[in-house]
Design an enzyme around this catalytic site. Structure first.
Site, PDB file in Angstrom:
ATOM      1  N   ASP A  57       4.215  11.412 -15.541  1.00 25.43           N
ATOM      2  CA  ASP A  57       3.389  12.787 -15.115  1.00 25.43           C
ATOM      3  C   ASP A  57       3.283  14.120 -15.765  1.00 25.43           C
ATOM      4  OD1 ASP A  57       3.146  12.819 -12.399  1.00 25.43           O
ATOM      5  OD2 ASP A  57       5.155  13.552 -11.455  1.00 25.43           O
ATOM      6  N   LYS A  84      -2.606   9.245  -8.074  1.00 25.41           N
ATOM      7  CA  LYS A  84      -2.073  10.457  -8.189  1.00 25.41           C
ATOM      8  C   LYS A  84      -3.045  11.443  -6.991  1.00 25.41           C
ATOM      9  CE  LYS A  84       1.969  10.569 -10.760  1.00 25.41           C
ATOM     10  NZ  LYS A  84       2.870   9.736  -9.262  1.00 25.41           N
ATOM     11  N   ARG A  88      -5.625  10.316 -13.020  1.00 27.42           N
ATOM     12  CA  ARG A  88      -5.270  11.403 -14.496  1.00 27.42           C
ATOM     13  C   ARG A  88      -5.887  10.858 -15.400  1.00 27.42           C
ATOM     14  NH1 ARG A  88       0.750  13.601 -12.009  1.00 27.42           N
ATOM     15  NH2 ARG A  88       0.079  14.899 -10.035  1.00 27.42           N
ATOM     16  N   ARG A 113      -1.353  19.717 -12.069  1.00 28.16           N
ATOM     17  CA  ARG A 113      -1.083  19.772 -13.170  1.00 28.16           C
ATOM     18  C   ARG A 113      -2.589  19.515 -14.423  1.00 28.16           C
ATOM     19  NH1 ARG A 113       4.182  17.917 -14.655  1.00 28.16           N
ATOM     20  NH2 ARG A 113       5.088  16.971 -12.076  1.00 28.16           N
ATOM     21  N   LYS A 138       1.340  24.799  -5.716  1.00 29.34           N
ATOM     22  CA  LYS A 138       1.492  23.504  -4.723  1.00 29.34           C
ATOM     23  C   LYS A 138       3.214  23.024  -6.146  1.00 29.34           C
ATOM     24  CE  LYS A 138       1.736  18.392  -4.481  1.00 29.34           C
ATOM     25  NZ  LYS A 138       0.639  17.101  -5.589  1.00 29.34           N
TER      26      LYS A 138
END
Length: 159
Positions: A57, A84, A88, A113, A138
């Site tokens: 992450d 994800k 990403r 993110r 979130k």
């Protein structure tokens, strides 16, 4: 620059605590005093590669920071990122290209993110427009408010 972040635990169980070691390679010195983290910009000590297998992450903030610093690093251990909220790796690459092409807004792909990783690039590229600002709820409901407290100028195009 020097930033103080209050209420953080040096012994956090969250994988994101690894960002301290990771960003030390980008010249960020991290010091804890009680539950306050003090971040200071120092010299870059970049390795040739990093493995994010245990903390995938961190890919988005790392990739955006490298982009902003015009630095390159081989990033391994990212196989799970395609599963994800979005892929990403592809999402970050797409949006970094959009910054270079001066295209707005930055798309978040329904991924908190993305918004949080791209917003600090406004320090370099003057103005970054984020497509879905609510996406940060979130994980970090006060993200935009805290950026304002840190000195960022945040405004809504609807006002």
């Amino acid at each position: 620059c020097k930033i103080k972040l209050n209420g953080l635990d040096k012994k956090s169980l969250q994988g994101d605590i690894a960002v301290l070691e990771l960003f030390s390679q980008l010249g960020v010195k991290s010091t804890f005093i009680n539950n306050t983290l003090i971040l200071e910009k120092k010299n870059i000590q970049l390795r040739k590669e990093v493995n994010l297998i245990r903390t995938p992450d961190l890919y988005q903030p790392l990739k955006c920071a490298l982009f902003g610093l015009n630095q390159h690093l081989t990033i391994k251990g990212t196989d799970t990122l395609k599963n994800k909220e979005t892929n990403r790796i592809i999402a970050v690459e797409n949006e970094l290209k959009r910054i270079l092409e001066k295209k707005n807004p930055i798309r978040t792909y329904n991924d908190h993110r993305m918004a949080m990783s791209f917003a600090p690039l406004s320090l370099i590229f003057k103005e970054i427009e984020i497509e879905d600002v609510q996406v940060v709820k979130k994980s970090y409901n006060n993200f935009w408010k805290d950026l304002q407290i840190a000195g960022f100028t945040i405004y809504s195009s609807t006002h």
